[in-house]
Design a protein around this motif. Structure first.
Motif, PDB file in Angstrom:
ATOM      1  N   LEU A 218       1.003  -1.216  -0.118  1.00  0.00           N
ATOM      2  CA  LEU A 218      -0.265  -0.014  -0.217  1.00  0.00           C
ATOM      3  C   LEU A 218       0.823   1.287   0.028  1.00  0.00           C
ATOM      4  CD1 LEU A 218      -3.041  -1.057   2.336  1.00  0.00           C
ATOM      5  CD2 LEU A 218      -2.951  -0.593  -0.276  1.00  0.00           C
TER       6      LEU A 218
ATOM      7  N   ALA B 138      -3.827   8.558   3.017  1.00  0.00           N
ATOM      8  CA  ALA B 138      -5.062   8.045   1.985  1.00  0.00           C
ATOM      9  C   ALA B 138      -4.455   7.990   0.890  1.00  0.00           C
ATOM     10  CB  ALA B 138      -6.294   8.893   2.245  1.00  0.00           C
TER      11      ALA B 138
ATOM     12  N   GLN C 206      -8.553  -5.425  -5.444  1.00  0.00           N
ATOM     13  CA  GLN C 206      -8.502  -5.772  -4.075  1.00  0.00           C
ATOM     14  C   GLN C 206      -9.535  -5.025  -3.195  1.00  0.00           C
ATOM     15  OE1 GLN C 206      -4.283  -5.587  -2.389  1.00  0.00           O
ATOM     16  NE2 GLN C 206      -3.615  -5.392  -4.468  1.00  0.00           N
ATOM     17  N   TYR C 207     -10.454  -4.140  -3.879  1.00  0.00           N
ATOM     18  CA  TYR C 207     -11.301  -3.265  -3.039  1.00  0.00           C
ATOM     19  C   TYR C 207     -12.554  -3.210  -3.747  1.00  0.00           C
ATOM     20  CZ  TYR C 207      -7.335  -2.275  -0.364  1.00  0.00           C
ATOM     21  OH  TYR C 207      -6.266  -2.228   0.712  1.00  0.00           O
TER      22      TYR C 207
ATOM     23  N   ILE D  81     -12.965   4.948  -3.787  1.00  0.00           N
ATOM     24  CA  ILE D  81     -12.571   4.005  -2.817  1.00  0.00           C
ATOM     25  C   ILE D  81     -11.313   4.647  -2.001  1.00  0.00           C
ATOM     26  CG2 ILE D  81     -11.581   1.817  -1.841  1.00  0.00           C
ATOM     27  CD1 ILE D  81     -14.414   1.592  -2.903  1.00  0.00           C
TER      28      ILE D  81
ATOM     29  N   ILE E 260      -8.533   4.416   0.904  1.00  0.00           N
ATOM     30  CA  ILE E 260      -7.866   3.395   1.888  1.00  0.00           C
ATOM     31  C   ILE E 260      -6.973   4.229   2.779  1.00  0.00           C
ATOM     32  CG2 ILE E 260      -6.454   1.597   1.732  1.00  0.00           C
ATOM     33  CD1 ILE E 260      -7.039   1.355  -1.526  1.00  0.00           C
TER      34      ILE E 260
ATOM     35  N   ILE F 201      -4.458   4.636   5.444  1.00  0.00           N
ATOM     36  CA  ILE F 201      -3.312   3.690   6.043  1.00  0.00           C
ATOM     37  C   ILE F 201      -2.441   4.471   7.067  1.00  0.00           C
ATOM     38  CG2 ILE F 201      -2.954   2.410   3.902  1.00  0.00           C
ATOM     39  CD1 ILE F 201      -0.687   3.981   2.900  1.00  0.00           C
TER      40      ILE F 201
ATOM     41  N   GLU G 299      -3.179  -1.137   6.559  1.00  0.00           N
ATOM     42  CA  GLU G 299      -4.502  -0.528   6.212  1.00  0.00           C
ATOM     43  C   GLU G 299      -5.520   0.013   7.500  1.00  0.00           C
ATOM     44  OE1 GLU G 299      -8.411  -2.778   4.680  1.00  0.00           O
ATOM     45  OE2 GLU G 299      -7.013  -2.422   3.316  1.00  0.00           O
TER      46      GLU G 299
ATOM     47  N   VAL H 169     -11.295   1.622   5.279  1.00  0.00           N
ATOM     48  CA  VAL H 169     -11.514   1.842   3.635  1.00  0.00           C
ATOM     49  C   VAL H 169     -12.982   2.145   3.793  1.00  0.00           C
ATOM     50  CG1 VAL H 169     -11.788   0.586   1.466  1.00  0.00           C
ATOM     51  CG2 VAL H 169     -10.069  -0.371   3.265  1.00  0.00           C
ATOM     52  N   TRP H 170     -13.043   3.350   2.933  1.00  0.00           N
ATOM     53  CA  TRP H 170     -14.598   3.977   2.733  1.00  0.00           C
ATOM     54  C   TRP H 170     -14.749   4.123   1.405  1.00  0.00           C
ATOM     55  CZ3 TRP H 170     -16.796   7.749   0.265  1.00  0.00           C
ATOM     56  CH2 TRP H 170     -18.127   8.110   0.653  1.00  0.00           C
TER      57      TRP H 170
ATOM     58  N   ASN I 257     -12.849   1.922  13.032  1.00  0.00           N
ATOM     59  CA  ASN I 257     -11.445   1.253  12.757  1.00  0.00           C
ATOM     60  C   ASN I 257     -10.326   1.885  13.598  1.00  0.00           C
ATOM     61  OD1 ASN I 257     -12.226  -0.585  10.439  1.00  0.00           O
ATOM     62  ND2 ASN I 257     -13.273   0.841   9.930  1.00  0.00           N
TER      63      ASN I 257
END
Length: 186
Positions: free
Chosen positions: A3, A54, A97-98, A109, A111, A113, A119, A122-123, A185
């Motif tokens: 990532l 992100a 992957q998403y 999306i 991500i 991090i 990670e 994820v939104w 999260n």
């Protein structure tokens, strides 16, 4: 690729805007008009340690991105998160992957991090309120084999875009959805 490597590969916000051919004015309009309310800003103060970066999987033609990306940028500014943009269509290895519901390459999306590339959240691609709005419009479409389906679908997309550009209540619902995802999260 990790990532962090995807993050490093991405565009900064300014670089992303420079390469945009569609929806730049619309995205800038949302960014200029949207401001986080005091409640959202207070919630974000407690989330400063959630993520430091992100990755945004996006494309400039995406209607959801023209609303969601500027809202993310306001949240990122508040959280002091560095954001990089990765184009979906030329980076399917990351996109796949998403997937939304395990099958759809829906965007944007986001991500989130940490500095090590772990990670954290994820939104995307839509807040529940935006999804409900789109679903309601889709229910009104005729069947795909109807003579007027394409015309009605174009009208629907136009209505979605107009709403995304003007509905400040929806903008705040998007921000709240992102904040709730970050909170869940921790």
């Amino acid at each position: 690729m990790t990532l962090l490597e995807w993050f490093d590969k991405g565009f900064t916000y300014d670089e992303y805007k420079e390469q945009m051919k569609v929806n730049l004015a619309e995205m800038n309009s949302v960014y200029e008009q949207f401001a986080l309310n005091e409640s959202a800003r207070a919630e974000l103060q407690a989330l400063k340690d959630v993520a430091s970066k992100a990755i945004v999987l996006t494309e400039d033609w995406c209607g959801d991105a023209l609303m969601n990306n500027p809202i993310l940028m306001k949240i990122a500014k508040e959280l002091e998160i560095e954001v990089h943009f990765v184009l979906r269509d030329s980076n399917l290895e990351l996109m796949d992957q998403y997937l939304t519901n395990g099958t759809a390459r829906s965007i944007p999306i986001f991500i989130f991090i940490d500095d090590k590339g772990n990670e954290k959240a994820v939104w995307g691609p839509r807040a529940p309120e935006a999804q409900s709005f789109v679903d309601d419009l889709r229910e009104k479409l005729p069947s795909k084999d109807a003579v007027d389906f394409q015309e009605r679908q174009k009208e629907m997309y136009k209505q979605i875009k107009q709403t995304y550009l003007a509905d400040q209540e929806l903008w705040h619902a998007v921000a709240t959805s992102m904040i709730e995802k970050l909170k869940s999260n921790r």
